[in-house]
Write a protein that holds these residues in place. Structure first.
Motif, PDB file in Angstrom:
ATOM      1  N   UNK A   1       0.832  -1.200   0.000  1.00 23.51           N
ATOM      2  CA  UNK A   1       0.000   0.000   0.000  1.00 23.51           C
ATOM      3  C   UNK A   1       0.869   1.254   0.000  1.00 23.51           C
ATOM      4  N   UNK A   2       1.944   1.211   0.789  1.00 26.91           N
ATOM      5  CA  UNK A   2       2.858   2.353   0.872  1.00 26.91           C
ATOM      6  C   UNK A   2       3.493   2.652  -0.482  1.00 26.91           C
ATOM      7  N   UNK A   3       3.935   1.626  -1.169  1.00 27.96           N
ATOM      8  CA  UNK A   3       4.604   1.822  -2.461  1.00 27.96           C
ATOM      9  C   UNK A   3       3.634   2.396  -3.489  1.00 27.96           C
ATOM     10  N   UNK A   4       2.442   1.800  -3.583  1.00 28.29           N
ATOM     11  CA  UNK A   4       1.460   2.262  -4.572  1.00 28.29           C
ATOM     12  C   UNK A   4       1.076   3.718  -4.309  1.00 28.29           C
ATOM     13  N   UNK A   5       0.767   4.045  -3.057  1.00 27.63           N
ATOM     14  CA  UNK A   5       0.351   5.408  -2.738  1.00 27.63           C
ATOM     15  C   UNK A   5       1.462   6.422  -2.926  1.00 27.63           C
ATOM     16  N   UNK A   6       2.675   6.080  -2.495  1.00 28.32           N
ATOM     17  CA  UNK A   6       3.793   7.020  -2.603  1.00 28.32           C
ATOM     18  C   UNK A   6       4.171   7.276  -4.056  1.00 28.32           C
ATOM     19  N   UNK A   7       4.291   6.216  -4.843  1.00 27.99           N
ATOM     20  CA  UNK A   7       4.631   6.381  -6.260  1.00 27.99           C
ATOM     21  C   UNK A   7       3.540   7.160  -6.984  1.00 27.99           C
ATOM     22  N   UNK A   8       2.273   6.870  -6.676  1.00 25.02           N
ATOM     23  CA  UNK A   8       1.171   7.584  -7.307  1.00 25.02           C
ATOM     24  C   UNK A   8       1.216   9.067  -7.040  1.00 25.02           C
ATOM     25  N   UNK A   9       1.566   9.476  -5.819  1.00 28.59           N
ATOM     26  CA  UNK A   9       1.649  10.898  -5.484  1.00 28.59           C
ATOM     27  C   UNK A   9       2.877  11.538  -6.117  1.00 28.59           C
TER      28      UNK A   9
ATOM     29  N   UNK B   1      -8.827  14.097  -7.894  1.00 21.76           N
ATOM     30  CA  UNK B   1      -9.406  12.818  -7.477  1.00 21.76           C
ATOM     31  C   UNK B   1      -8.312  11.781  -7.253  1.00 21.76           C
ATOM     32  N   UNK B   2      -7.367  11.699  -8.187  1.00 24.28           N
ATOM     33  CA  UNK B   2      -6.323  10.687  -8.067  1.00 24.28           C
ATOM     34  C   UNK B   2      -5.415  10.950  -6.869  1.00 24.28           C
ATOM     35  N   UNK B   3      -5.059  12.205  -6.665  1.00 22.66           N
ATOM     36  CA  UNK B   3      -4.195  12.535  -5.530  1.00 22.66           C
ATOM     37  C   UNK B   3      -4.888  12.210  -4.217  1.00 22.66           C
TER      38      UNK B   3
ATOM     39  N   UNK C   1      -5.322   6.258   0.438  1.00 19.60           N
ATOM     40  CA  UNK C   1      -4.779   4.904   0.485  1.00 19.60           C
ATOM     41  C   UNK C   1      -3.653   4.817   1.504  1.00 19.60           C
ATOM     42  N   UNK C   2      -2.759   5.809   1.482  1.00 20.39           N
ATOM     43  CA  UNK C   2      -1.655   5.830   2.438  1.00 20.39           C
ATOM     44  C   UNK C   2      -2.159   5.998   3.865  1.00 20.39           C
ATOM     45  N   UNK C   3      -3.023   6.987   4.069  1.00 23.29           N
ATOM     46  CA  UNK C   3      -3.499   7.260   5.422  1.00 23.29           C
ATOM     47  C   UNK C   3      -4.389   6.135   5.936  1.00 23.29           C
ATOM     48  N   UNK C   4      -5.276   5.623   5.080  1.00 24.22           N
ATOM     49  CA  UNK C   4      -6.166   4.558   5.510  1.00 24.22           C
ATOM     50  C   UNK C   4      -5.431   3.303   5.902  1.00 24.22           C
ATOM     51  N   UNK C   5      -4.423   2.913   5.121  1.00 24.07           N
ATOM     52  CA  UNK C   5      -3.657   1.714   5.462  1.00 24.07           C
ATOM     53  C   UNK C   5      -2.819   1.945   6.719  1.00 24.07           C
ATOM     54  N   UNK C   6      -2.289   3.167   6.909  1.00 21.92           N
ATOM     55  CA  UNK C   6      -1.518   3.468   8.117  1.00 21.92           C
ATOM     56  C   UNK C   6      -2.404   3.435   9.353  1.00 21.92           C
ATOM     57  N   UNK C   7      -3.551   4.093   9.275  1.00 20.62           N
ATOM     58  CA  UNK C   7      -4.482   4.119  10.402  1.00 20.62           C
ATOM     59  C   UNK C   7      -4.951   2.712  10.753  1.00 20.62           C
TER      60      UNK C   7
END
Length: 328
Positions: free
Chosen positions: A197-205, A234-236, A242-248
């Motif tokens: 999740x971290x990789x997908x969200x970070x690369x996307x941003x 929307x994408x950002x 995704x990052x925050x939800x998976x972290x929380x």
């Protein structure tokens, strides 16, 4: 080399030293003093077990969660052009808390993945609902519409959560404990689930850094320069959620890092997102590791909730940013 470029290099060096310092200190410090060479012991004695299977995964999870919150906060503030915006404003924490309380209320048991899965799904689902509602009301998804929709829906979800907690004392105790935020329950298995999740969200941003540079100047300016503002926004927001939800989902509600970190880094290196985003990740990770270290050592052997410590730091900072903005 310009003065800003020189400053960015200096900040990068300081952040790199800070990352190493926070990771090493987080592994070594605790109620039990253990030399770092026990981390590499081939015989798994008590000291090696403490370092390798308790402190090391906890520190790594803290760094990655803090980094995820930092970079997602920077992305949301720029996409909504509001220094007080954050993924929590969009309802991530409220939705995740509601999902976890329902999980406790129903008594389902999905082993170790139950709470993270439910927290992530409800947190992400809340943000998607807010975005769908904002788009229906305002096809251009203006910043005020998105923020207002997120705040209103967060209040509604919190109201539903309050009703649930009032009906069940057992659910109340478990949910409140989860909402306090903690890194103590995480091991290498949780890390393996969180990292994709971290990789997908970070690369996307990071791929949207140029569009975020333009959008930080305002929606009208971005549209005039050919940026598809609603689509990028929307994408950002999805990647940040995704990052925050998976972290929380893995750590509980740890707030204000996405607010404090971004403002400090923006003051130091400016608003160019090629630097703002990765620097926010590094600073956010180090900040959470050191905050967690304080939470588990200041009253050792008792441990304070790390979410409470970040709130004590972040709430005054939030007020300072708000009133400073109003004065300007």
């Amino acid at each position: 080399m310009s003065s800003m470029s020189k400053r960015r290099w200096q900040v990068l060096v300081l952040l790199s030293v800070g990352v190493v310092f926070s990771l090493v200190l987080g592994i070594l410090a605790g109620s039990v003093r253990v030399p770092i060479w026990h981390l590499f012991d081939t015989e798994l004695g008590k000291e090696a077990l403490i370092l390798r299977y308790i402190r090391l995964p906890r520190v790594l999870m803290g760094f990655l969660v803090g980094g995820a919150l930092g970079i997602s906060g920077a992305a949301v503030q720029s996409s909504l052009n509001n220094p007080l915006a954050s993924p929590y404003t969009m309802g991530v924490s409220a939705g995740a808390s509601l999902g976890v309380s329902l999980y406790f209320l129903t008594g389902f048991n999905f082993f170790s993945v139950g709470i993270p899965a439910v927290g992530f799904l409800f947190g992400m689902g809340t943000v998607l609902f807010v975005m769908a509602f904002a788009k229906r009301v305002d096809p251009f998804m203006q910043n005020q519409t998105v923020i207002l929709a997120g705040m209103v829906f967060s209040l509604f979800v919190n109201g539903v959560l309050t009703v649930i907690l009032a009906l069940s004392k057992e659910t109340l105790e478990k949910t409140v404990h989860w909402q306090m935020g903690s890194l103590g329950a995480n091991g290498f298995s949780e890390l393996r689930v969180f990292i994709p999740f971290l990789i997908v969200g970070t690369v996307g941003i990071l791929r949207r850094s140029k569009e975020l540079d333009v959008m930080a100047m305002g929606d009208e300016q971005a549209l005039s320069m050919g940026v598809d503002v609603p689509k990028v926004k929307r994408r950002v927001l999805v990647y940040a959620s995704l990052l925050t939800g998976s972290a929380v989902a893995f750590t509980g509600a740890i707030g204000f890092i996405d607010l404090v970190v971004v403002h400090v880094i923006r003051k130091l290196v400016g608003s160019n997102h090629r630097f703002l985003l990765p620097f926010s990740f590094l600073f956010g990770g180090s900040f959470l590791v050191l905050t967690d270290l304080f939470a588990r050592t200041v009253l050792s052997p008792r441990e304070l909730p790390v979410g409470a410590i970040t709130a004590l730091i972040g709430a005054p900072f939030f007020m300072w940013v708000f009133f400073n903005k109003r004065r300007r």
